[in-house]
Design an enzyme around this catalytic site. Sequence first.
Site, PDB file in Angstrom:
ATOM      1  N   ARG A 132       2.416   8.492   8.993  1.00  0.00           N
ATOM      2  CA  ARG A 132       2.281   9.803   8.772  1.00  0.00           C
ATOM      3  C   ARG A 132       0.978  10.237   9.624  1.00  0.00           C
ATOM      4  NH1 ARG A 132       5.123   9.148   3.879  1.00  0.00           N
ATOM      5  NH2 ARG A 132       5.842  11.176   3.042  1.00  0.00           N
ATOM      6  N   ASP A 144       0.765  -1.206   0.090  1.00  0.00           N
ATOM      7  CA  ASP A 144      -0.030  -0.004  -0.020  1.00  0.00           C
ATOM      8  C   ASP A 144       0.910   1.288   0.016  1.00  0.00           C
ATOM      9  OD1 ASP A 144       0.892   0.060   2.509  1.00  0.00           O
ATOM     10  OD2 ASP A 144      -0.668  -0.594   3.491  1.00  0.00           O
ATOM     11  N   GLU A 172      -2.116   5.214   3.010  1.00  0.00           N
ATOM     12  CA  GLU A 172      -1.937   3.854   2.558  1.00  0.00           C
ATOM     13  C   GLU A 172      -3.385   3.268   2.191  1.00  0.00           C
ATOM     14  OE1 GLU A 172      -0.260   4.980   5.176  1.00  0.00           O
ATOM     15  OE2 GLU A 172       1.783   4.829   4.699  1.00  0.00           O
ATOM     16  N   GLU A 205      -0.278  -9.053  -1.425  1.00  0.00           N
ATOM     17  CA  GLU A 205      -1.097  -8.485  -0.199  1.00  0.00           C
ATOM     18  C   GLU A 205      -2.214  -7.385  -0.637  1.00  0.00           C
ATOM     19  OE1 GLU A 205       1.734  -7.199   3.187  1.00  0.00           O
ATOM     20  OE2 GLU A 205       0.591  -5.454   2.797  1.00  0.00           O
ATOM     21  N   HIS A 230      13.120   5.152  12.828  1.00  0.00           N
ATOM     22  CA  HIS A 230      12.918   5.290  11.510  1.00  0.00           C
ATOM     23  C   HIS A 230      13.500   6.626  10.614  1.00  0.00           C
ATOM     24  CE1 HIS A 230      10.682   5.895   7.574  1.00  0.00           C
ATOM     25  NE2 HIS A 230      10.380   4.707   7.592  1.00  0.00           N
ATOM     26  N   HIS A 289       6.228   4.961  12.868  1.00  0.00           N
ATOM     27  CA  HIS A 289       6.674   5.984  11.488  1.00  0.00           C
ATOM     28  C   HIS A 289       5.491   6.455  10.617  1.00  0.00           C
ATOM     29  CE1 HIS A 289       5.670   3.113   8.471  1.00  0.00           C
ATOM     30  NE2 HIS A 289       5.899   2.233   9.096  1.00  0.00           N
TER      31      HIS A 289
HETATM   32  C1  UD1 Z   1       6.770   4.997   3.664  1.00  0.00           C
HETATM   33  C2  UD1 Z   1       5.437   4.387   3.039  1.00  0.00           C
HETATM   34  C3  UD1 Z   1       4.623   3.780   4.086  1.00  0.00           C
HETATM   35  C4  UD1 Z   1       5.605   2.596   4.780  1.00  0.00           C
HETATM   36  C5  UD1 Z   1       6.923   2.994   4.830  1.00  0.00           C
HETATM   37  C6  UD1 Z   1       7.773   1.984   5.468  1.00  0.00           C
HETATM   38  C7  UD1 Z   1       4.442   5.941   1.572  1.00  0.00           C
HETATM   39  C8  UD1 Z   1       3.363   7.180   1.469  1.00  0.00           C
HETATM   40  N1  UD1 Z   1       4.831   5.506   2.682  1.00  0.00           N
HETATM   41  O1  UD1 Z   1       6.712   5.908   4.574  1.00  0.00           O
HETATM   42  O2  UD1 Z   1       3.612   3.314   3.749  1.00  0.00           O
HETATM   43  O3  UD1 Z   1       4.927   2.083   5.730  1.00  0.00           O
HETATM   44  O4  UD1 Z   1       7.640   3.586   3.966  1.00  0.00           O
HETATM   45  O5  UD1 Z   1       8.731   2.094   6.281  1.00  0.00           O
HETATM   46  O6  UD1 Z   1       4.321   5.021   0.768  1.00  0.00           O
HETATM   47  N2  UD1 Z   1      14.070   8.373   4.530  1.00  0.00           N
HETATM   48  C9  UD1 Z   1      15.690   8.192   4.477  1.00  0.00           C
HETATM   49  N3  UD1 Z   1      16.323   7.210   4.194  1.00  0.00           N
HETATM   50  C10 UD1 Z   1      15.458   5.957   3.722  1.00  0.00           C
HETATM   51  C11 UD1 Z   1      14.067   6.093   4.178  1.00  0.00           C
HETATM   52  C12 UD1 Z   1      13.740   7.309   4.352  1.00  0.00           C
HETATM   53  O7  UD1 Z   1      16.236   9.195   4.903  1.00  0.00           O
HETATM   54  O8  UD1 Z   1      16.085   4.966   3.470  1.00  0.00           O
HETATM   55  C13 UD1 Z   1      13.529   9.585   5.021  1.00  0.00           C
HETATM   56  C14 UD1 Z   1      13.674  10.696   3.898  1.00  0.00           C
HETATM   57  O9  UD1 Z   1      13.876  11.797   4.577  1.00  0.00           O
HETATM   58  C15 UD1 Z   1      12.329  10.467   3.301  1.00  0.00           C
HETATM   59  C16 UD1 Z   1      11.591  10.114   4.459  1.00  0.00           C
HETATM   60  O10 UD1 Z   1      12.257   9.358   5.294  1.00  0.00           O
HETATM   61  O11 UD1 Z   1      12.070  11.606   2.593  1.00  0.00           O
HETATM   62  C17 UD1 Z   1      10.099   9.741   4.490  1.00  0.00           C
HETATM   63  O12 UD1 Z   1      10.318   8.433   3.385  1.00  0.00           O
HETATM   64  P1  UD1 Z   1       8.750   8.051   3.009  1.00  0.00           P
HETATM   65  O13 UD1 Z   1       9.012   6.800   2.095  1.00  0.00           O
HETATM   66  O14 UD1 Z   1       8.066   9.399   2.149  1.00  0.00           O
HETATM   67  O15 UD1 Z   1       7.846   7.788   4.252  1.00  0.00           O
HETATM   68  P2  UD1 Z   1       7.929   6.578   5.204  1.00  0.00           P
HETATM   69  O16 UD1 Z   1       7.508   6.997   6.250  1.00  0.00           O
HETATM   70  O17 UD1 Z   1       9.083   5.755   5.067  1.00  0.00           O
HETATM   71  N1  UDP Z   2      12.206  -3.711  10.171  1.00  0.00           N
HETATM   72  C1  UDP Z   2      13.677  -3.897   9.929  1.00  0.00           C
HETATM   73  N2  UDP Z   2      14.477  -3.041  10.786  1.00  0.00           N
HETATM   74  C2  UDP Z   2      13.943  -2.095  11.342  1.00  0.00           C
HETATM   75  C3  UDP Z   2      12.491  -2.033  11.455  1.00  0.00           C
HETATM   76  C4  UDP Z   2      11.648  -2.944  10.808  1.00  0.00           C
HETATM   77  O1  UDP Z   2      14.224  -4.380   9.205  1.00  0.00           O
HETATM   78  O2  UDP Z   2      14.434  -1.312  12.190  1.00  0.00           O
HETATM   79  C5  UDP Z   2      11.380  -4.534   9.366  1.00  0.00           C
HETATM   80  C6  UDP Z   2      10.356  -5.383  10.078  1.00  0.00           C
HETATM   81  O3  UDP Z   2      10.845  -6.822  10.340  1.00  0.00           O
HETATM   82  C7  UDP Z   2       9.268  -5.325   8.927  1.00  0.00           C
HETATM   83  C8  UDP Z   2       9.412  -4.370   8.085  1.00  0.00           C
HETATM   84  O4  UDP Z   2      10.644  -3.907   8.381  1.00  0.00           O
HETATM   85  O5  UDP Z   2       9.714  -6.476   8.013  1.00  0.00           O
HETATM   86  C9  UDP Z   2       8.442  -3.240   8.565  1.00  0.00           C
HETATM   87  O6  UDP Z   2       8.511  -2.270   7.830  1.00  0.00           O
HETATM   88  P1  UDP Z   2       8.018  -0.799   8.459  1.00  0.00           P
HETATM   89  O7  UDP Z   2       7.704  -0.814   9.655  1.00  0.00           O
HETATM   90  O8  UDP Z   2       8.863   0.238   7.927  1.00  0.00           O
HETATM   91  O9  UDP Z   2       6.819  -0.424   7.260  1.00  0.00           O
HETATM   92  P2  UDP Z   2       5.230  -1.013   7.324  1.00  0.00           P
HETATM   93  O10 UDP Z   2       5.277  -2.578   7.479  1.00  0.00           O
HETATM   94  O11 UDP Z   2       4.436  -0.267   8.421  1.00  0.00           O
HETATM   95  O12 UDP Z   2       4.794  -0.608   5.924  1.00  0.00           O
END
Ligand code: UD1
Ligand code: UDP
Length: 370
Positions: A212, A97, A133, A119, A243, A210
């Site tokens: 939003r 999602d 999502e 999924e 995160h 994490h």
């Molecule tokens: C995203 C997904 C969310 C998912 C989550 C898993 C969307 C809108 N959100 O949210 O559904 O649950 O990933 O973790 O699709 N950043 C880094 N390095 C990284 C990753 C993220 O620096 O490797 C920082 C950056 O500043 C980036 C911010 O995190 O802009 C947000 O990343 P983003 O993918 O927009 O949102 P998530 O909260 O990670």
């Molecule tokens: N995870 C990881 N390292 C971390 C936190 C989570 O590898 O520090 C793994 C966790 O085991 C799971 C996935 O990341 O498989 C979940 O990711 P996240 O919570 O970022 O996203 P969501 O599932 O909410 O979309």
Amino acid sequence: MKKLLFVFGTRPEAIKMAPLIHACATRKDLFDVKVCLTGQHREMLQQVMAFFEIEADYNIDLMRPNQTLYDITANALKGIEGVLNETQPDLVLVQGDTTTAFAGALSAFYKRVKVAHIEAGLRSHNKYAPYPEEANRKMAAVLTDLHFAPTPAAAENLLNEGIKENVFVTGNTVIDALLWGVKKVRDDKKYAESFGYLDVEKKIILVTGHRRENFGQPFENICNALAELSDKYPAVQIVYPVHLNPNVQEVVNRKLSGRENIFLVAPLEYPNLIWLMDKCYFVITDSGGIQEEAPSLGKPVLVMREVTERMEGVEAGTAMLVGTDTDKIITEATRLLEDEIAYRQMSQAVNPYGTGNTAQEIVSLLSKHV
Ligand code: UD1
Ligand code: UDP
């Protein structure tokens, strides 16, 4: 020979796609497999690619610090267009999602390329929780040709939306990855050594967050609850891999750093995370994937959300919705720490999300339907 293009961009998508990519890649008689990353995540995605030994054929590399939903959607849509032009796949596979999943499905649809959604069918029935999502997965469903629903309840959600064809109940690949990974890490000393700062004889609470919709006051409330728990239980260790989203980093570091029994650490590599989950006493999280993994390991989960699309864990009694109210989080965490009977009731190992053979199941369906 059918050309499959896997499109994903974040940590959880990579974890959940990995078992399926490997399962498809071993069927060279059936499939030509290509992997396209949007790069919605960077470091957190690369950690997973390395552990599962997956190489990307394309990387749109769109991540920017504190990116907006507009940035992700627009850049992913346009970037995937180029990759589709070059690869001309028979099927695009997206997972879950995220905004990458939605943009991947939309890009494929614009070229009349078939879409498989891994999924499929999860619903909270609240457009703003989780945000964005819930809308992403509904929009992806409209564009999808093959729906791989993890549970009967997820399939039922699709049927209720009028989606009646090509809906398959397969389990969730998250359990394939988990069971494979846990076997690898459980008795490997190198993982214990990487947590040298912890006393594994004492209780450990694993925390992640994490979402939003929890930015702002809800995150302040969550941190207040963790601070109070750390004061109340100095012998309990709270481990919080934070995160990389700046909206999360700011509040968590401001409110929780400098405490002896709260360990704020960088996002953990997947094997380290599952090692810790296996060793912890219980989990407090708003994560989707962790809600699915923890029941398999018999770990109670307090879910920091008002609603969840993953009701199977709640119904099985291993997950409980606590929202983001400070007092509610403290009350339920206290109950788990102090009431042995309540703890035992929530720590039954159950597997509502799969038994570890989902990737093989999907390969078999792909061989018949693509
Ligand atoms: C995203 C997904 C969310 C998912 C989550 C898993 C969307 C809108 N959100 O949210 O559904 O649950 O990933 O973790 O699709 N950043 C880094 N390095 C990284 C990753 C993220 O620096 O490797 C920082 C950056 O500043 C980036 C911010 O995190 O802009 C947000 O990343 P983003 O993918 O927009 O949102 P998530 O909260 O990670
Ligand atoms: N995870 C990881 N390292 C971390 C936190 C989570 O590898 O520090 C793994 C966790 O085991 C799971 C996935 O990341 O498989 C979940 O990711 P996240 O919570 O970022 O996203 P969501 O599932 O909410 O979309």
